[in-house]
Design an enzyme around this catalytic site. Structure first.
Site, PDB file in Angstrom:
ATOM      1  N   GLN A   1       0.851  -1.128  -0.080  1.00 27.40           N
ATOM      2  CA  GLN A   1      -0.143   0.025   0.115  1.00 27.40           C
ATOM      3  C   GLN A   1       0.892   1.298   0.074  1.00 27.40           C
ATOM      4  O   GLN A   1       1.276   1.857   0.958  1.00 27.40           O
ATOM      5  CB  GLN A   1      -0.958  -0.152   1.099  1.00 27.40           C
ATOM      6  CG  GLN A   1      -1.913   1.003   1.224  1.00 27.40           C
ATOM      7  CD  GLN A   1      -2.973   1.056   0.105  1.00 27.40           C
ATOM      8  OE1 GLN A   1      -3.107  -0.002  -0.533  1.00 27.40           O
ATOM      9  NE2 GLN A   1      -4.086   1.531   0.618  1.00 27.40           N
TER      10      GLN A   1
ATOM     11  N   HIS B   1      -1.844  -4.399   0.642  1.00 24.77           N
ATOM     12  CA  HIS B   1      -1.792  -4.473  -0.852  1.00 24.77           C
ATOM     13  C   HIS B   1      -2.496  -3.389  -1.694  1.00 24.77           C
ATOM     14  O   HIS B   1      -3.739  -2.900  -1.210  1.00 24.77           O
ATOM     15  CB  HIS B   1      -2.668  -5.942  -1.158  1.00 24.77           C
ATOM     16  CG  HIS B   1      -2.631  -6.291  -2.514  1.00 24.77           C
ATOM     17  ND1 HIS B   1      -3.194  -7.681  -2.659  1.00 24.77           N
ATOM     18  CD2 HIS B   1      -1.991  -6.108  -3.593  1.00 24.77           C
ATOM     19  CE1 HIS B   1      -2.845  -7.967  -4.223  1.00 24.77           C
ATOM     20  NE2 HIS B   1      -2.090  -7.010  -4.378  1.00 24.77           N
ATOM     21  N   LEU B   2      -1.575  -2.810  -2.429  1.00 22.32           N
ATOM     22  CA  LEU B   2      -2.238  -1.503  -3.076  1.00 22.32           C
ATOM     23  C   LEU B   2      -3.503  -1.623  -3.526  1.00 22.32           C
ATOM     24  O   LEU B   2      -3.831  -2.399  -4.491  1.00 22.32           O
ATOM     25  CB  LEU B   2      -1.046  -1.223  -4.331  1.00 22.32           C
ATOM     26  CG  LEU B   2      -1.469   0.219  -4.827  1.00 22.32           C
ATOM     27  CD1 LEU B   2      -1.422   1.306  -3.879  1.00 22.32           C
ATOM     28  CD2 LEU B   2      -0.488   0.281  -5.935  1.00 22.32           C
ATOM     29  N   HIS B   3      -4.369  -0.589  -3.199  1.00 22.89           N
ATOM     30  CA  HIS B   3      -5.754  -0.520  -3.681  1.00 22.89           C
ATOM     31  C   HIS B   3      -6.270   0.877  -3.026  1.00 22.89           C
ATOM     32  O   HIS B   3      -5.841   1.583  -2.319  1.00 22.89           O
ATOM     33  CB  HIS B   3      -6.605  -1.413  -3.018  1.00 22.89           C
ATOM     34  CG  HIS B   3      -6.754  -1.291  -1.286  1.00 22.89           C
ATOM     35  ND1 HIS B   3      -5.580  -1.669  -0.576  1.00 22.89           N
ATOM     36  CD2 HIS B   3      -7.786  -0.806  -0.672  1.00 22.89           C
ATOM     37  CE1 HIS B   3      -6.146  -1.462   0.850  1.00 22.89           C
ATOM     38  NE2 HIS B   3      -7.476  -0.923   0.754  1.00 22.89           N
ATOM     39  N   PHE B   4      -7.384   1.281  -4.089  1.00 29.25           N
ATOM     40  CA  PHE B   4      -8.179   2.559  -3.810  1.00 29.25           C
ATOM     41  C   PHE B   4      -9.582   2.038  -3.581  1.00 29.25           C
ATOM     42  O   PHE B   4      -9.879   0.939  -4.237  1.00 29.25           O
ATOM     43  CB  PHE B   4      -8.038   3.419  -5.128  1.00 29.25           C
ATOM     44  CG  PHE B   4      -6.694   3.932  -5.367  1.00 29.25           C
ATOM     45  CD1 PHE B   4      -6.276   5.323  -5.024  1.00 29.25           C
ATOM     46  CD2 PHE B   4      -5.681   3.388  -6.026  1.00 29.25           C
ATOM     47  CE1 PHE B   4      -5.097   5.858  -5.418  1.00 29.25           C
ATOM     48  CE2 PHE B   4      -4.493   3.627  -6.381  1.00 29.25           C
ATOM     49  CZ  PHE B   4      -4.173   4.993  -6.064  1.00 29.25           C
TER      50      PHE B   4
END
Length: 434
Positions: free
Chosen positions: A199, A236-239
């Site tokens: 993230q 964990h990369l998210h928008f």
């Protein structure tokens, strides 16, 4: 236009059951190598490069759109998953009201979310942490939670493929449901999902989020981002994104212009709002706007400063909001009264949509209570200006600041002892109330 919400009974799906891991084999139809081979999903290929000047160019297409992105694809697929019972609770049954007052804070009573929501599995005193595949991440969700792939069209055209193969080697961007939704249409944008990025914002991923906001072309559909230390719960990369047909208080707040960059990006400060923050808007291209905001975010990350981002007005206005609530929690500086509410002020709360977990807090919600909560999130004026100086130094390489004389009260000596460490050091983990 207000969308009609279909109210249907919601149950926990087999893939969300807490004992799902006890079944033999994988059995989850997940996104890992055990299940992904041969899988197919809808693919929405957007047209690249849109103007960020506030005109209509951000939503124009050369030919008829093959599918309505927001109403038919995103919200249509979201409602289909709702009818299938893939959510942990029925968010459409949650009471919501606009709190009387000048700002119009929005309060929602969601008594089930903190009981069903996944707990935080990482330290909250470090904004940058490595990805850990042993902890929950989005490759572990069931394929039925993924709505579609979201990619740039290779030939510059907007295209839609209702049943496209998943190119694992090229790690697609995907849009998935949030199984613990805050509002109608609550989804997650997960850039390059199989790269398993932690993230942290990068230029490519942030531009993708702006393209999604532009494709939605609806001011009531916003995207948000929470860094680690600012109430992100999954590394964990998210928008995040959802639809709510009322203006957010932060969108109506007064602003004071700070500067305009040579690229045309205007930077302002929030005025008379409980949380201090910067607003980026305009720019000669969407890329100009995106690069300046993402570089500011990267600066905050590298300086261990937690922050939240709201992408509003179909990607034309971006609010950057450094915060310190988790730090104050760790230092024992937050009152027991606020801690008892169990509200974790992330991007939606800071924007004025406050999710309350106790009926007594919802019934007693007032503008004063909302203001007191959010005021604890904000940096002090002195510290905010110190952080701004770091940001302006970081983005100065993109273009000069022609209005530098208008940047009032920004200290120039921020690399020494004047800048207070933002997060609490040490090896112990800070406690985040869920």
């Amino acid at each position: 236009m207000m969308l009609k919400i279909k109210r249907v009974p919601t149950i926990v799906s087999n893939f969300q059951a807490e004992d799902a891991g006890a079944r033999s084999g994988c059995g989850r139809n997940c996104l890992k190598s055990c299940c992904i081979q041969g899988a197919r999903l809808p693919l929405y290929a957007f047209k690249k490069e849109k103007s960020a000047d506030g005109g209509n160019a951000a939503v124009e297409h050369d030919k008829e759109t093959p599918v309505e992105f927001l109403d038919s694809l995103l919200l249509g697929e979201w409602e289909e998953r709702m009818q299938r019972g893939l959510f942990r609770y029925d968010v459409t049954a949650c009471e919501t009201k606009v709190i009387p007052g000048d700002y119009g804070f929005v309060a929602q009573l969601n008594e089930g979310r903190h009981l069903k929501k996944r707990p935080t599995e990482f330290r909250v005193d470090k904004v940058l942490q490595p990805f850990d595949g042993n902890k929950f991440n989005f490759t572990k969700v069931g394929q039925e939670e993924i709505l579609f792939q979201f990619e740039a069209g290779e030939d510059g055209d907007l295209l839609f493929f209702p049943n496209a193969p998943i190119d694992v080697d090229n790690s697609p961007n995907v849009v998935a449901i949030n199984v613990s939704p805050i509002e109608y249409g609550h989804v997650l944008l997960i850039p390059r999902i199989f790269e398993c990025l932690p993230q942290r914002i990068d230029r490519q991923s942030f531009l993708l989020a702006l393209y999604m906001a532009a494709e939605a072309a609806n001011p009531y559909f916003r995207l948000g981002y929470n860094s680690l230390g600012a109430f992100a719960t999954i590394n964990h990369l998210h928008f995040q994104a959802y639809y709510l047909a009322v203006p957010f208080p932060i969108e109506k707040a007064l602003t004071k212009k700070v500067t305009t960059l040579e690229s045309g990006v205007k930077i302002s400060e929030l005025v008379n709002y409980p949380v201090r923050g910067l607003i980026f808007e305009g720019g000669n291209t969407l890329l100009d706007l995106s690069n300046n905001v993402s570089d500011a975010c990267i600066c905050l990350q590298e300086n261990n400063i937690p922050y939240n981002v709201l992408i509003a007005d179909s990607g034309k206005r971006i609010f950057l909001l450094p915060q310190c609530y988790a730090e104050k929690q760790a230092l024992g500086e937050v009152s027991a009264e606020l801690l008892d509410t169990q509200v974790n002020p992330a991007v939606w709360e800071i924007s004025g949509h406050i999710v309350l977990k106790r009926k007594e807090d919802f019934e007693g919600a007032s503008e004063g209570n909302a203001w007191r909560l959010l005021a604890e999130v904000s940096l002090s004026e002195e510290r905010f200006q110190e952080v701004n100086a770091l940001i302006f130094e970081a983005i100065s390489g993109n273009s000069t600041l022609p209005d530098e004389d208008k940047i009032a009260d920004v200290p120039k000596t921020v690399k020494g002892s004047t800048l207070r460490p933002t997060m609490v050091g040490g090896t112990q983990e800070c406690v985040v109330l869920q």
